[in-house]
Design an enzyme around this catalytic site. Structure first.
Site, PDB file in Angstrom:
ATOM      1  N   CYS A  36      13.245  10.619   7.430  1.00  0.00           N
ATOM      2  CA  CYS A  36      13.429  10.344   8.894  1.00  0.00           C
ATOM      3  C   CYS A  36      14.613  10.634   9.844  1.00  0.00           C
ATOM      4  CB  CYS A  36      12.646   8.899   9.161  1.00  0.00           C
ATOM      5  SG  CYS A  36      13.362   7.869   8.290  1.00  0.00           S
ATOM      6  N   GLU A  81       9.284   1.370  11.133  1.00  0.00           N
ATOM      7  CA  GLU A  81      10.298   2.311  11.342  1.00  0.00           C
ATOM      8  C   GLU A  81       9.455   3.679  11.194  1.00  0.00           C
ATOM      9  OE1 GLU A  81      12.455   4.874  10.168  1.00  0.00           O
ATOM     10  OE2 GLU A  81      12.921   4.308   8.327  1.00  0.00           O
ATOM     11  N   GLU A 139       9.817  16.551  15.355  1.00  0.00           N
ATOM     12  CA  GLU A 139      10.375  16.365  13.716  1.00  0.00           C
ATOM     13  C   GLU A 139       9.488  17.027  12.641  1.00  0.00           C
ATOM     14  OE1 GLU A 139       8.940  12.509  12.374  1.00  0.00           O
ATOM     15  OE2 GLU A 139      10.774  12.265  11.161  1.00  0.00           O
ATOM     16  N   LYS A 166       0.678  -1.128  -0.039  1.00  0.00           N
ATOM     17  CA  LYS A 166      -0.105   0.014   0.070  1.00  0.00           C
ATOM     18  C   LYS A 166       1.106   1.166   0.152  1.00  0.00           C
ATOM     19  CE  LYS A 166      -1.955   2.937   2.118  1.00  0.00           C
ATOM     20  NZ  LYS A 166      -1.482   4.495   1.619  1.00  0.00           N
TER      21      LYS A 166
HETATM   22  P1  ADP Z   1       3.585  10.497   6.191  1.00  0.00           P
HETATM   23  O1  ADP Z   1       3.213  11.678   7.043  1.00  0.00           O
HETATM   24  O2  ADP Z   1       4.836   9.992   6.022  1.00  0.00           O
HETATM   25  O3  ADP Z   1       2.779  10.207   4.963  1.00  0.00           O
HETATM   26  P2  ADP Z   1       1.971   8.561   7.469  1.00  0.00           P
HETATM   27  O4  ADP Z   1       2.070   7.619   8.782  1.00  0.00           O
HETATM   28  O5  ADP Z   1       0.822   9.349   7.462  1.00  0.00           O
HETATM   29  O6  ADP Z   1       3.160   9.438   7.378  1.00  0.00           O
HETATM   30  O7  ADP Z   1       1.694   7.389   6.378  1.00  0.00           O
HETATM   31  C1  ADP Z   1       2.484   6.570   5.980  1.00  0.00           C
HETATM   32  C2  ADP Z   1       1.668   5.369   5.157  1.00  0.00           C
HETATM   33  O8  ADP Z   1       0.704   5.088   5.969  1.00  0.00           O
HETATM   34  C3  ADP Z   1       1.060   5.919   4.077  1.00  0.00           C
HETATM   35  O9  ADP Z   1       1.099   4.958   3.028  1.00  0.00           O
HETATM   36  C4  ADP Z   1      -0.515   6.264   4.467  1.00  0.00           C
HETATM   37  O10 ADP Z   1      -1.505   5.911   3.524  1.00  0.00           O
HETATM   38  C5  ADP Z   1      -0.365   5.100   5.563  1.00  0.00           C
HETATM   39  N1  ADP Z   1      -1.356   5.016   6.689  1.00  0.00           N
HETATM   40  C6  ADP Z   1      -1.748   6.350   7.305  1.00  0.00           C
HETATM   41  N2  ADP Z   1      -2.785   5.832   8.238  1.00  0.00           N
HETATM   42  C7  ADP Z   1      -2.834   4.673   8.328  1.00  0.00           C
HETATM   43  C8  ADP Z   1      -3.818   3.876   8.935  1.00  0.00           C
HETATM   44  N3  ADP Z   1      -4.646   4.201  10.143  1.00  0.00           N
HETATM   45  N4  ADP Z   1      -3.743   2.464   8.502  1.00  0.00           N
HETATM   46  C9  ADP Z   1      -2.774   1.909   7.612  1.00  0.00           C
HETATM   47  N5  ADP Z   1      -2.100   2.676   6.870  1.00  0.00           N
HETATM   48  C10 ADP Z   1      -2.213   4.015   7.188  1.00  0.00           C
END
Ligand code: ADP
Length: 500
Positions: free
Chosen positions: A300, A266, A403, A190
């Site tokens: 990161c 991570e 961050e 994903k």
């Molecule tokens: P960033 O700010 O780097 O996008 P996120 O943690 O929001 O950090 O997103 C990283 C990944 O996690 C993306 O692919 C996002 O769609 C996914 N993501 C965000 N929220 C969820 C969730 N509740 N469950 C599963 N995947 C998620």
């Protein structure tokens, strides 16, 4: 200039490809969402729409999980050498399509092409071939007693859910895909919703390489109440490897708890860059600039808080400001561009929020501190932030603690090593630190006491795929790299048999 780096023909071909829109890759086929929904993918350098992408949900995750579970029955039982042949073919195709992948990453992320062409695709391909090789080479253990023998057997875990962020989409995805597939798992990837482009092209290359249907799937969508969340809850998905924000990691861990998924996380960080007074100034600046502004600080591991020992502080700061002012924001495809845009309007606002609050708190902004002005159209519509330096003698302020994930650094003078250690180790993150200087014992003393999963001495972000990589505290769970990756992507079984 830009045209010389990525041939025009490649750009035109990939532009036409993007105009078709992006689909999911499920069970070897490119498909739209069952409900036909799509979302818009922005070009961070212009603010315009780059393409549209299928928006997946429960139905697409269910389809992908069914396909991946079926494919696991054969992929998981193939000899590592057979899987390796297919994986190496895929990696070879990545190399052959290097210009395309670099171009797509540049359009997706806005990273300056000069950073992309420096071996990025080669390293992606290596993420695949390294683990294909390793999976062929590892061996099991035997424990031979009089009359009884035990031996170990590594089984692949099953369907692996891989959730990746937007800052280095292809690199961080292949980093997980390589060990997951080489160990015999099947994968549902994903990608981040802000950067779904490059991984969709990787899926096409997987099909071309002959990776069997269902072994590698890509489902696009958002996190909460969308493809991401459904992936973390699906009972057939046995593990989640996630790179992203700490808050998201906590949500994913809770979502995976009812089905007790194993996780490798991570997460966020607040990278430290400690510079002792005896450091070689020019070398320390080289490391500092890369650590702070590579990928416009959207890493990161970014060394975004700099601690400089007092005798060197004034001289270092003056030289740092000169270098920062020389950074050139602009068209990411131009080889002269040294700073790209941040990823999206929302993130632009977030980074600007940190900057504005720091100013309001009285932290002195020495350069930058706003939108990068004066860029020609269409880049005047992009999310460019001027590279920003704060002088922060008081390290308790937000800009030193949180961050930012953008082209923003703080510089704090110090006189006492223990004081720096206390500040760093009191923080909730523990991902990465840089320590610079000449006194070998002092460098190691500092490195060994830092609560950081990774410490680079007089360097930054040097990676070897054998080396464990990961964060302490709220920066992560588990280590990936080499056998540590294979430990995560396999179940270690023990078999005992009487031999008397
Ligand atoms: P960033 O700010 O780097 O996008 P996120 O943690 O929001 O950090 O997103 C990283 C990944 O996690 C993306 O692919 C996002 O769609 C996914 N993501 C965000 N929220 C969820 C969730 N509740 N469950 C599963 N995947 C998620």
């Amino acid at each position: 200039m830009a045209e010389a780096v990525i041939p025009n023909a490649v750009r035109e071909r990939m532009d036409a490809w993007m105009r078709q829109g992006l689909k999911h890759f499920i069970d070897g086929k490119f498909v739209d969402s069952a409900n036909g929904e799509t979302f818009s993918v922005p070009n961070p350098a212009t603010g315009q729409e780059l393409t549209r992408c299928a928006l997946g949900g429960k139905e697409e995750i269910d389809l992908a999980a069914t396909a991946a579970a079926r494919a696991f029955k054969t992929w998981g039982r193939m000899a590592p050498a057979e899987r390796g042949k297919l994986l190496r073919r895929w990696a070879q195709l990545m190399i052959e399509h290097k210009d395309e992948l670099n171009y797509l990453e540049c359009m997706d992320v806005g990273r300056p092409i000069r950073e992309g062409i420096a071996g990025y695709v080669e390293r992606m391909a290596h993420n695949i071939t390294f683990f294909a090789d390793l999976a062929e080479k590892y061996y099991d253990e035997a424990f031979v007693l009089p009359g009884y023998t035990f031996y170990t057997n590594r089984q692949p875990v099953g369907v692996a859910g891989l959730i990746t962020p937007w800052n280095m989409p292809q690199m961080l995805s292949t980093w997980k895909i390589g060990p997951a597939l080489a160990a015999g798992n099947t994968v549902i990837l994903k990608p981040a919703e802000l950067t779904p482009v490059g991984c969709t092209r990787l899926a096409e290359l997987a099909r071309e390489a002959g990776i069997p249907d269902g072994v590698f799937n890509v489902v696009h969508g958002f996190g909460p109440d969308s493809a991401g969340a459904y992936l973390t809850m699906h009972p057939d998905v046995k593990l989640i490897s996630f790179t992203g924000e700490t808050t998201t990691g906590k949500v994913i861990m809770a979502a995976g708890a009812p089905t007790l998924k194993r996780v490798s996380f991570e997460l966020g960080g607040k990278g430290n860059n400690i510079i002792f007074a005896d450091a070689d100034l020019e070398k320390a600046l080289d490391v500092t600039m890369r650590a702070a502004f590579y990928n416009q600080g959207e890493v990161c591991l970014a060394g975004s808080r700099i601690f400089v020992e007092q005798p060197l502080y004034d001289q270092f700061l003056e030289a740092l400001l000169a270098r920062v002012k020389a950074l050139r924001p602009g068209d990411p495809l131009d080889m002269n561009t040294t700073l790209g845009p941040v990823i999206a309007q929302e993130h632009f606002d977030r980074v600007m929020g940190f900057i504005d609050r720091a100013k309001a708190q009285g932290v002195q902004c020495l350069t930058g501190g706003g939108r990068a002005e004066g860029l020609p159209a269409p880049f005047d519509g992009g999310y460019f932030i001027a590279p920003t330096v704060f002088a922060a003698p008081d390290p308790s302020v937000e800009i030193v603690q949180e961050e930012v994930f953008g082209p923003v650094v703080s510089v704090t003078p110090f006189t006492d090593d223990e004081w720096v250690l206390d500040i760093i180790n009191a923080g909730r993150y523990g991902l990465s630190s840089v320590v610079q200087g000449k006194d070998i014992s002092r460098l190691h003393r500092m490195a060994q006491r830092l609560q950081s999963g990774n410490v680079w001495i007089n360097s930054w972000f040097v990676r070897d795929l054998r080396v464990p990589f990961g964060g302490m505290k709220e920066s992560g769970i588990g280590r990936e790299g080499g056998m540590h990756s294979l430990d995560f992507y396999t179940e270690l079984q023990t078999i005992g048999i009487p031999t008397a």
